[in-house]
Design a protein around this motif. Structure first.
Motif, mmCIF file in Angstrom:
data_model
loop_
_atom_site.group_PDB
_atom_site.id
_atom_site.type_symbol
_atom_site.label_atom_id
_atom_site.label_comp_id
_atom_site.label_asym_id
_atom_site.label_seq_id
_atom_site.Cartn_x
_atom_site.Cartn_y
_atom_site.Cartn_z
ATOM 1 N N THR A 95 -9.300 -19.050 -38.407
ATOM 2 C CA THR A 95 -9.370 -19.089 -39.863
ATOM 3 C C THR A 95 -9.885 -17.777 -40.426
ATOM 4 O O THR A 95 -9.324 -17.226 -41.375
ATOM 5 N N ARG A 96 -10.935 -17.268 -39.830
ATOM 6 C CA ARG A 96 -11.525 -16.002 -40.297
ATOM 7 C C ARG A 96 -10.540 -14.846 -40.127
ATOM 8 O O ARG A 96 -10.398 -14.004 -41.018
ATOM 9 N N PHE A 97 -9.863 -14.795 -38.983
ATOM 10 C CA PHE A 97 -8.869 -13.757 -38.739
ATOM 11 C C PHE A 97 -7.798 -13.781 -39.823
ATOM 12 O O PHE A 97 -7.459 -12.750 -40.395
ATOM 13 N N GLY A 98 -7.262 -14.948 -40.103
ATOM 14 C CA GLY A 98 -6.230 -15.075 -41.126
ATOM 15 C C GLY A 98 -6.704 -14.615 -42.495
ATOM 16 O O GLY A 98 -5.971 -13.941 -43.218
ATOM 17 N N ILE A 141 -9.149 -12.460 -43.147
ATOM 18 C CA ILE A 141 -9.407 -11.021 -43.145
ATOM 19 C C ILE A 141 -8.107 -10.218 -43.193
ATOM 20 O O ILE A 141 -7.980 -9.274 -43.966
ATOM 21 N N VAL A 142 -7.144 -10.602 -42.369
ATOM 22 C CA VAL A 142 -5.960 -9.772 -42.172
ATOM 23 C C VAL A 142 -4.869 -10.019 -43.208
ATOM 24 O O VAL A 142 -4.290 -9.075 -43.741
ATOM 25 N N VAL A 143 -4.546 -11.270 -43.476
ATOM 26 C CA VAL A 143 -3.419 -11.560 -44.385
ATOM 27 C C VAL A 143 -3.786 -12.488 -45.536
ATOM 28 O O VAL A 143 -2.910 -12.982 -46.237
ATOM 29 N N HIS A 144 -5.082 -12.722 -45.711
ATOM 30 C CA HIS A 144 -5.569 -13.565 -46.809
ATOM 31 C C HIS A 144 -4.972 -14.974 -46.758
ATOM 32 O O HIS A 144 -4.683 -15.572 -47.798
ATOM 33 N N ASP A 145 -4.780 -15.486 -45.531
ATOM 34 C CA ASP A 145 -4.213 -16.817 -45.320
ATOM 35 C C ASP A 145 -4.964 -17.479 -44.170
ATOM 36 O O ASP A 145 -4.705 -17.184 -43.013
ATOM 37 N N PRO A 146 -5.890 -18.385 -44.492
ATOM 38 C CA PRO A 146 -6.694 -19.006 -43.441
ATOM 39 C C PRO A 146 -5.871 -19.844 -42.452
ATOM 40 O O PRO A 146 -6.316 -20.109 -41.350
ATOM 41 N N ARG A 147 -4.665 -20.228 -42.802
ATOM 42 C CA ARG A 147 -3.816 -21.032 -41.917
ATOM 43 C C ARG A 147 -2.877 -20.174 -41.065
ATOM 44 O O ARG A 147 -2.113 -20.705 -40.267
ATOM 45 N N PHE A 148 -2.923 -18.871 -41.211
ATOM 46 C CA PHE A 148 -1.962 -17.994 -40.553
ATOM 47 C C PHE A 148 -1.845 -18.238 -39.048
ATOM 48 O O PHE A 148 -0.757 -18.433 -38.528
ATOM 49 N N VAL A 149 -2.952 -18.215 -38.327
ATOM 50 C CA VAL A 149 -2.904 -18.376 -36.863
ATOM 51 C C VAL A 149 -2.417 -19.773 -36.501
ATOM 52 O O VAL A 149 -1.601 -19.940 -35.586
ATOM 53 N N PHE A 150 -2.884 -20.782 -37.217
ATOM 54 C CA PHE A 150 -2.437 -22.148 -36.931
ATOM 55 C C PHE A 150 -0.933 -22.284 -37.156
ATOM 56 O O PHE A 150 -0.235 -22.928 -36.377
ATOM 57 N N ASP A 151 -0.449 -21.641 -38.211
ATOM 58 C CA ASP A 151 0.996 -21.670 -38.491
ATOM 59 C C ASP A 151 1.777 -20.903 -37.426
ATOM 60 O O ASP A 151 2.861 -21.328 -37.028
ATOM 61 N N LEU A 152 1.240 -19.780 -36.946
ATOM 62 C CA LEU A 152 1.885 -19.032 -35.857
ATOM 63 C C LEU A 152 1.998 -19.916 -34.619
ATOM 64 O O LEU A 152 3.031 -19.954 -33.963
ATOM 65 N N ARG A 153 0.924 -20.604 -34.320
ATOM 66 C CA ARG A 153 0.918 -21.498 -33.150
ATOM 67 C C ARG A 153 1.957 -22.600 -33.291
ATOM 68 O O ARG A 153 2.487 -23.085 -32.287
#
Length: 60
Positions: A21-24, A26-38
């Motif tokens: 969540t933090r990565f998303g 920081i990087v793309v302003h989307d807390p779901r980014f990594v979960f969506d990638l997965r």
């Protein structure tokens, strides 16, 4: 391409001790980014570039 990006993100998260969540946020302003990638999300070129640039800047 997306699998390679996800692998690099996962490697960075493990090494940095950062939550997905933090990565998303920081990087793309989307807390779901990594979960969506997965879940199979295919980022657009601009987002892919942003994430790749961040990872390169942080040694991944």
């Amino acid at each position: 391409m997306e699998n390679e990006l996800l692998q690099k993100v996962e490697e960075y998260l493990a090494r940095a001790g950062l939550s997905p969540t933090r990565f998303g946020r920081i990087v793309v302003h989307d807390p779901r980014f990594v979960f969506d990638l997965r879940a199979g999300r295919r980022p657009r070129r601009k987002v892919y570039g942003k994430v790749t640039a961040y990872l390169v800047a942080h040694g991944v």
